[in-house]
Design a protein around this motif. Structure first.
Motif, mmCIF file in Angstrom:
data_model
loop_
_atom_site.group_PDB
_atom_site.id
_atom_site.type_symbol
_atom_site.label_atom_id
_atom_site.label_comp_id
_atom_site.label_asym_id
_atom_site.label_seq_id
_atom_site.Cartn_x
_atom_site.Cartn_y
_atom_site.Cartn_z
ATOM 1 N N MET A 1 -60.629 -42.413 45.590
ATOM 2 C CA MET A 1 -60.862 -43.804 45.163
ATOM 3 C C MET A 1 -62.354 -44.109 45.210
ATOM 4 N N PRO A 2 -62.826 -44.792 44.229
ATOM 5 C CA PRO A 2 -64.269 -45.082 44.231
ATOM 6 C C PRO A 2 -64.613 -46.166 45.242
ATOM 7 N N ILE A 3 -65.787 -46.058 45.778
ATOM 8 C CA ILE A 3 -66.292 -47.122 46.644
ATOM 9 C C ILE A 3 -67.214 -47.987 45.791
ATOM 10 N N ASP B 1 -59.076 -49.474 44.436
ATOM 11 C CA ASP B 1 -58.299 -48.694 43.497
ATOM 12 C C ASP B 1 -58.736 -49.057 42.085
ATOM 13 N N MET B 2 -58.690 -48.065 41.201
ATOM 14 C CA MET B 2 -59.071 -48.317 39.813
ATOM 15 C C MET B 2 -58.283 -49.485 39.211
ATOM 16 N N ASN B 3 -57.058 -49.642 39.678
ATOM 17 C CA ASN B 3 -56.188 -50.640 39.070
ATOM 18 C C ASN B 3 -56.330 -52.013 39.719
ATOM 19 N N ASP B 4 -57.064 -52.075 40.800
ATOM 20 C CA ASP B 4 -57.275 -53.375 41.413
ATOM 21 C C ASP B 4 -58.030 -54.276 40.461
#
Ligand SMILES: [Zn+2]
Length: 93
Positions: free
Chosen positions: A1-3, A25-28
Motif C-alpha cells: 500500500m502506498p504511503i 489503500d488505492m481504493n480509499d
C-alpha cells in the motif's frame, strides 16, 4: 500500500502540523481533511528521486566537469571524444 504524505493547507493541529503520512489503500477516497482536527489538508507529492539529485542533465559541459569523458560513434566506426578531458580524442576499432 502506498504511503501518502499530507500537509495542512491553512490551520493545523498537533497531529497534522508539519505534515503527516498515512498508509492508504488505492481504493480509499481522497483525504481532504485532517482526521483529527478536520481542517483541510493537501496531499504532498513526494519526490524521492529528486531530493539530493537536482535535475542535472548530462550535457557535454557538465559531463567534463564531473570527470566523465563522452564519445560518440562516427559513421566510420570510430569513437570520437565529444566531451571530457581524459582519454584519446579518437578511438579506432
Ligand atoms: Zn489536524
Amino acid at each position: 500500500m502506498p504511503i501518502y504524505e499530507y500537509e495542512p493547507v491553512d490551520e493545523s493541529c498537533e497531529f497534522c502540523r508539519g505534515g503527516f503520512e498515512l498508509l492508504r489503500d488505492m481504493n480509499d477516497e481522497v483525504l481532504t481533511e485532517c482526521p483529527k482536527c478536520h481542517k483541510p489538508v493537501k496531499r504532498v507529492i513526494s519526490t524521492p528521486f529528486v531530493q539530493g539529485h537536482p535535475l542535472d542533465p548530462l550535457n557535454p559541459g557538465n559531463l567534463a566537469e564531473k570527470g566523465f569523458t563522452k564519445y560518440e560513434k562516427t559513421a566510420e566506426g570510430e569513437y570520437r571524444k565529444t566531451a571530457g578531458l581524459r582519454g584519446p580524442d579518437v578511438i579506432k576499432r
